[in-house]
Scaffold this active site. Sequence first.
Site, PDB file in Angstrom:
ATOM      1  N   CYS A   2       0.819  -1.160  -0.026  1.00  0.00           N
ATOM      2  CA  CYS A   2      -0.030   0.053  -0.095  1.00  0.00           C
ATOM      3  C   CYS A   2       0.802   1.433  -0.055  1.00  0.00           C
ATOM      4  O   CYS A   2       1.970   1.336   0.548  1.00  0.00           O
ATOM      5  CB  CYS A   2      -0.896   0.043   1.407  1.00  0.00           C
ATOM      6  SG  CYS A   2      -1.835  -1.506   1.412  1.00  0.00           S
ATOM      7  N   ARG A  27       4.897   0.529  -6.178  1.00  0.00           N
ATOM      8  CA  ARG A  27       4.766  -0.049  -5.141  1.00  0.00           C
ATOM      9  C   ARG A  27       3.852  -1.346  -5.175  1.00  0.00           C
ATOM     10  O   ARG A  27       3.922  -2.318  -4.502  1.00  0.00           O
ATOM     11  CB  ARG A  27       4.430   0.532  -3.696  1.00  0.00           C
ATOM     12  CG  ARG A  27       5.418   1.517  -3.418  1.00  0.00           C
ATOM     13  CD  ARG A  27       4.808   2.602  -2.534  1.00  0.00           C
ATOM     14  NE  ARG A  27       4.732   2.062  -1.047  1.00  0.00           N
ATOM     15  CZ  ARG A  27       5.589   1.648  -0.125  1.00  0.00           C
ATOM     16  NH1 ARG A  27       6.857   2.122  -0.283  1.00  0.00           N
ATOM     17  NH2 ARG A  27       5.302   1.146   0.951  1.00  0.00           N
ATOM     18  N   TRP A  76      -2.994  -2.482  -1.601  1.00  0.00           N
ATOM     19  CA  TRP A  76      -2.473  -3.648  -2.222  1.00  0.00           C
ATOM     20  C   TRP A  76      -3.148  -4.875  -1.509  1.00  0.00           C
ATOM     21  O   TRP A  76      -2.722  -4.847  -0.004  1.00  0.00           O
ATOM     22  CB  TRP A  76      -1.022  -3.952  -2.102  1.00  0.00           C
ATOM     23  CG  TRP A  76      -0.308  -5.088  -2.610  1.00  0.00           C
ATOM     24  CD1 TRP A  76      -0.042  -5.104  -4.157  1.00  0.00           C
ATOM     25  CD2 TRP A  76       0.133  -6.333  -2.250  1.00  0.00           C
ATOM     26  NE1 TRP A  76       0.622  -6.309  -4.327  1.00  0.00           N
ATOM     27  CE2 TRP A  76       0.830  -7.207  -3.317  1.00  0.00           C
ATOM     28  CE3 TRP A  76      -0.092  -6.649  -1.020  1.00  0.00           C
ATOM     29  CZ2 TRP A  76       1.398  -8.440  -3.116  1.00  0.00           C
ATOM     30  CZ3 TRP A  76       0.733  -8.118  -0.727  1.00  0.00           C
ATOM     31  CH2 TRP A  76       1.275  -8.936  -1.509  1.00  0.00           C
ATOM     32  N   ASN A 102      -1.162   1.257   5.781  1.00  0.00           N
ATOM     33  CA  ASN A 102      -0.396   0.248   5.223  1.00  0.00           C
ATOM     34  C   ASN A 102       0.020  -0.704   6.493  1.00  0.00           C
ATOM     35  O   ASN A 102       0.500  -0.219   7.361  1.00  0.00           O
ATOM     36  CB  ASN A 102       0.860   1.058   4.660  1.00  0.00           C
ATOM     37  CG  ASN A 102       1.648   0.115   4.153  1.00  0.00           C
ATOM     38  OD1 ASN A 102       1.561  -1.055   3.754  1.00  0.00           O
ATOM     39  ND2 ASN A 102       2.936   0.724   3.817  1.00  0.00           N
ATOM     40  N   GLY A 103      -0.043  -1.920   6.053  1.00  0.00           N
ATOM     41  CA  GLY A 103       0.311  -2.895   7.131  1.00  0.00           C
ATOM     42  C   GLY A 103      -0.743  -3.935   7.350  1.00  0.00           C
ATOM     43  O   GLY A 103      -1.641  -4.009   6.692  1.00  0.00           O
ATOM     44  N   GLU A 485      19.207 -15.191 -10.228  1.00  0.00           N
ATOM     45  CA  GLU A 485      18.727 -13.543 -10.730  1.00  0.00           C
ATOM     46  C   GLU A 485      18.043 -13.498 -11.922  1.00  0.00           C
ATOM     47  O   GLU A 485      16.969 -12.877 -12.149  1.00  0.00           O
ATOM     48  CB  GLU A 485      19.767 -12.411 -10.293  1.00  0.00           C
ATOM     49  CG  GLU A 485      19.656 -11.000 -10.374  1.00  0.00           C
ATOM     50  CD  GLU A 485      18.350 -10.477  -9.751  1.00  0.00           C
ATOM     51  OE1 GLU A 485      17.980 -11.228  -8.823  1.00  0.00           O
ATOM     52  OE2 GLU A 485      17.986  -9.484 -10.067  1.00  0.00           O
ATOM     53  N   LYS A 489      14.110 -12.281 -12.744  1.00  0.00           N
ATOM     54  CA  LYS A 489      13.707 -11.434 -13.800  1.00  0.00           C
ATOM     55  C   LYS A 489      12.899 -11.728 -14.781  1.00  0.00           C
ATOM     56  O   LYS A 489      11.789 -11.030 -15.156  1.00  0.00           O
ATOM     57  CB  LYS A 489      15.176 -10.808 -14.597  1.00  0.00           C
ATOM     58  CG  LYS A 489      16.198  -9.944 -13.888  1.00  0.00           C
ATOM     59  CD  LYS A 489      15.786  -8.529 -13.413  1.00  0.00           C
ATOM     60  CE  LYS A 489      14.924  -8.595 -12.027  1.00  0.00           C
ATOM     61  NZ  LYS A 489      15.704  -8.700 -10.699  1.00  0.00           N
ATOM     62  N   GLU A 492       9.283 -12.649 -13.088  1.00  0.00           N
ATOM     63  CA  GLU A 492       8.360 -11.531 -12.385  1.00  0.00           C
ATOM     64  C   GLU A 492       7.943 -10.401 -13.461  1.00  0.00           C
ATOM     65  O   GLU A 492       6.674  -9.883 -13.260  1.00  0.00           O
ATOM     66  CB  GLU A 492       9.419 -10.781 -11.350  1.00  0.00           C
ATOM     67  CG  GLU A 492      10.473 -10.095 -11.592  1.00  0.00           C
ATOM     68  CD  GLU A 492      11.123  -9.397 -10.469  1.00  0.00           C
ATOM     69  OE1 GLU A 492      10.604  -8.920  -9.472  1.00  0.00           O
ATOM     70  OE2 GLU A 492      12.533  -8.977 -10.981  1.00  0.00           O
ATOM     71  N   HIS A 508      19.876 -34.855 -12.063  1.00  0.00           N
ATOM     72  CA  HIS A 508      18.829 -35.421 -10.772  1.00  0.00           C
ATOM     73  C   HIS A 508      17.433 -35.103 -10.873  1.00  0.00           C
ATOM     74  O   HIS A 508      17.029 -35.411 -10.046  1.00  0.00           O
ATOM     75  CB  HIS A 508      19.772 -35.118  -9.503  1.00  0.00           C
ATOM     76  CG  HIS A 508      21.081 -35.251  -9.395  1.00  0.00           C
ATOM     77  ND1 HIS A 508      21.777 -36.668  -9.159  1.00  0.00           N
ATOM     78  CD2 HIS A 508      22.217 -34.672  -9.685  1.00  0.00           C
ATOM     79  CE1 HIS A 508      22.945 -36.621  -8.928  1.00  0.00           C
ATOM     80  NE2 HIS A 508      23.147 -35.373  -9.695  1.00  0.00           N
ATOM     81  N   LYS A 607       6.932  -3.469  -4.953  1.00  0.00           N
ATOM     82  CA  LYS A 607       8.337  -3.074  -4.917  1.00  0.00           C
ATOM     83  C   LYS A 607       8.836  -3.489  -3.499  1.00  0.00           C
ATOM     84  O   LYS A 607      10.000  -3.956  -3.398  1.00  0.00           O
ATOM     85  CB  LYS A 607       8.363  -1.786  -5.305  1.00  0.00           C
ATOM     86  CG  LYS A 607       9.868  -0.959  -5.230  1.00  0.00           C
ATOM     87  CD  LYS A 607      10.629  -1.652  -6.161  1.00  0.00           C
ATOM     88  CE  LYS A 607      12.160  -1.242  -6.232  1.00  0.00           C
ATOM     89  NZ  LYS A 607      13.224  -2.007  -7.004  1.00  0.00           N
TER      90      LYS A 607
HETATM   91  C1  AGP Z   1      13.270  -8.354  -7.372  1.00  0.00           C
HETATM   92  O1  AGP Z   1      13.396  -7.808  -8.731  1.00  0.00           O
HETATM   93  C2  AGP Z   1      12.327  -7.932  -6.565  1.00  0.00           C
HETATM   94  N1  AGP Z   1      11.772  -6.808  -6.396  1.00  0.00           N
HETATM   95  C3  AGP Z   1      12.443  -8.632  -5.334  1.00  0.00           C
HETATM   96  O2  AGP Z   1      12.841  -9.991  -5.165  1.00  0.00           O
HETATM   97  C4  AGP Z   1      13.074  -7.826  -4.072  1.00  0.00           C
HETATM   98  O3  AGP Z   1      14.634  -7.757  -4.231  1.00  0.00           O
HETATM   99  C5  AGP Z   1      12.778  -8.405  -2.795  1.00  0.00           C
HETATM  100  O4  AGP Z   1      11.663  -8.047  -2.407  1.00  0.00           O
HETATM  101  C6  AGP Z   1      13.912  -7.717  -1.628  1.00  0.00           C
HETATM  102  O5  AGP Z   1      13.434  -6.275  -1.506  1.00  0.00           O
HETATM  103  P1  AGP Z   1      14.382  -5.173  -0.755  1.00  0.00           P
HETATM  104  O6  AGP Z   1      16.089  -5.530  -1.255  1.00  0.00           O
HETATM  105  O7  AGP Z   1      13.817  -3.969  -0.730  1.00  0.00           O
HETATM  106  O8  AGP Z   1      14.568  -5.920   0.693  1.00  0.00           O
END
Ligand code: AGP
Length: 612
Positions: A2, A27, A76, A102-103, A485, A489, A492, A508, A607
């Site tokens: 949020c 976000r 959210w 938010n929370g 990584e 990418k 997501e 395996h 985010k």
């Molecule tokens: C990666 O592209 C994501 N946005 C996500 O995995 C992110 O790295 C993760 O949520 C950790 O976030 P932070 O670095 O703000 O703790």
Amino acid sequence: MCGIVGFTGRQQAAPILLEGLSKLEYRGYDSAGVVVRDGDASAEIVKAKGRLKVLSEKTNGGEAVPGTCGIGHTRWATHGEPSENNAHPHSSDDMNVVAVHNGIIENYQEIKDKLLKKGYTFYSQTDTEALVKLVDYYYKKYQVGPIDALAKTMVRVRGSYALAVMFKDYPGEIYVARKDSPMILGIADGESYIASDVPAILKYTRNVYYIGNLEMARLTKGEIEFYNIDGEIIEKELTEIKWDAESAEKGGYEYFMMKEIHEQPKAIRDTINAVVSDGKIDLSSVGITEEQIRDVNQIHIVACGSAYHVGVVAQYVIEDLVRIPVRVELASEFRYRNPLLQDNDMVLIISQSGETADSLAAMREAKNRGIRTLAIVNVVGSSIAREADNVFYTLAGPEIAVATTKAYSCQLVACYLLALEFARVRGTLKDNDYQEMLRELDTLPAKIEKIIEDKERIQWFASKYVNAKDVFFLGRGIDYAICLEGSLKMKEISYVHSEAYAAGELKHGTISLIEDGTLVISVLTQQELYEKMVSNMVEVKSRGACLMGLTTYGHYNIEDTVDFATYIPKTDRHFSASLAVVPLQLMGYYLSLAKGLDVDKPRNLAKSVTVE
Ligand code: AGP
């Protein structure tokens, strides 16, 4: 997660709220709403499901809700489906209290049951409605002011919150309370602001306060007072945000992610230059001493998502250079597994936002056990940055795209610098090698620029795989960490199912998934593992896979094996992740673009994950 924006001042609030919320879109959200109050008149709430555009149309760009004091929210969904009814703001039935949150309120059901017995009725499925009505209940029951009503509520609720409240009896004022969810307060001449994150208010002010856990604040036009949970006034220091407003804009790029990919060389250079001068690393800004470095027995790296992938690279690099045990772990696992921690261990937390709920909780777990915590964080003043014993700031600037790129790259560099300094202090690296590696580190930005120049080739290849269903990434050692990584990418932002495998593990089980046309992306930057990787690639090719190979210039014989090869400049083997990740970022980006997806705001993602 949020997003919250609030304003009280001389200007009309609604346009400021809508604009601020648009800066928090990254976000992640599924509905939005605002409440604005015009002087003593009653507050007006407007909410909409879906994109902010719908809310903007409903309010005629804000004109339909006049007034100079208001709060806005992008939701959210956690409790209750995305709907107009569940969207914030929420209010008590008589509009005495209106709020955004938010929370997560963990004991909301218990609170709701209590309030139902007291005659309250509920119109939404949210935990926030229970929170708002509890504030209203205490306000009326004890006939107290907003701060006392909030303090009583904070004692009663469990969970996390950044809460912004307007009370009917206090026109022109906004009250906030915070625990474990991000919130900043900004101030300018005759105007006060609140926001979940800096970009929302950067256009109006750079002067902000960070509100601490279990603290409250009262905002009037151009003035902010802070209170502790006992309702006593506390002093706060004003901080100046150094980011320029442009760094939070797209600057001509179609998406923030592409802009941020291009910003990597500068971000890395800035991060290096902050701690390296005259051919020497100086960690005095981090606050860790040589004696403390010598005393460390073991390092536990904890992080989530991409930051965890940085940790996987760092594990290889630190163990190799420093020769002390490193364990890398997902923060969500670490926090609940009662980890074995010894007195001289160090917990290294990696986080762009500094607000990730699991990383924050893992760090607190370590601190409670008396273990030194060192955090690599990008957002200045974030919760992790404030609570860690030592902070190494990455200088990536604001990262807006949900998919991290430049923050990831800066985190890698921060880990290399820590590894080099630990190795120097502990005598596991010869001075010549230390100097040589520092010089090599300096060349990374230019090498990344060269990779980005060649981006059209990746775009061409990505466009051929627009209908790919499954993609596999293969690598060994650090290359495996890069694959993790690259695979994230792709998942997501392109919504393509992808998996990263340590190439030796393929036989395996996973190899049974390879069939005609399956795309397999192999990373081969580690010279001593090159031949073994080629053997693994031949294995999947003979089962029908289409192969992309990512290796260093010079290894042109890879073209005998793969369908598409892409090259990166040579570097020290410890630093190869910094280069190899770039084509994989581009691959995810271009696949998403070719599929017509919203690269910066992938579905279901936020985010910064500030709830468990
Ligand atoms: C990666 O592209 C994501 N946005 C996500 O995995 C992110 O790295 C993760 O949520 C950790 O976030 P932070 O670095 O703000 O703790």
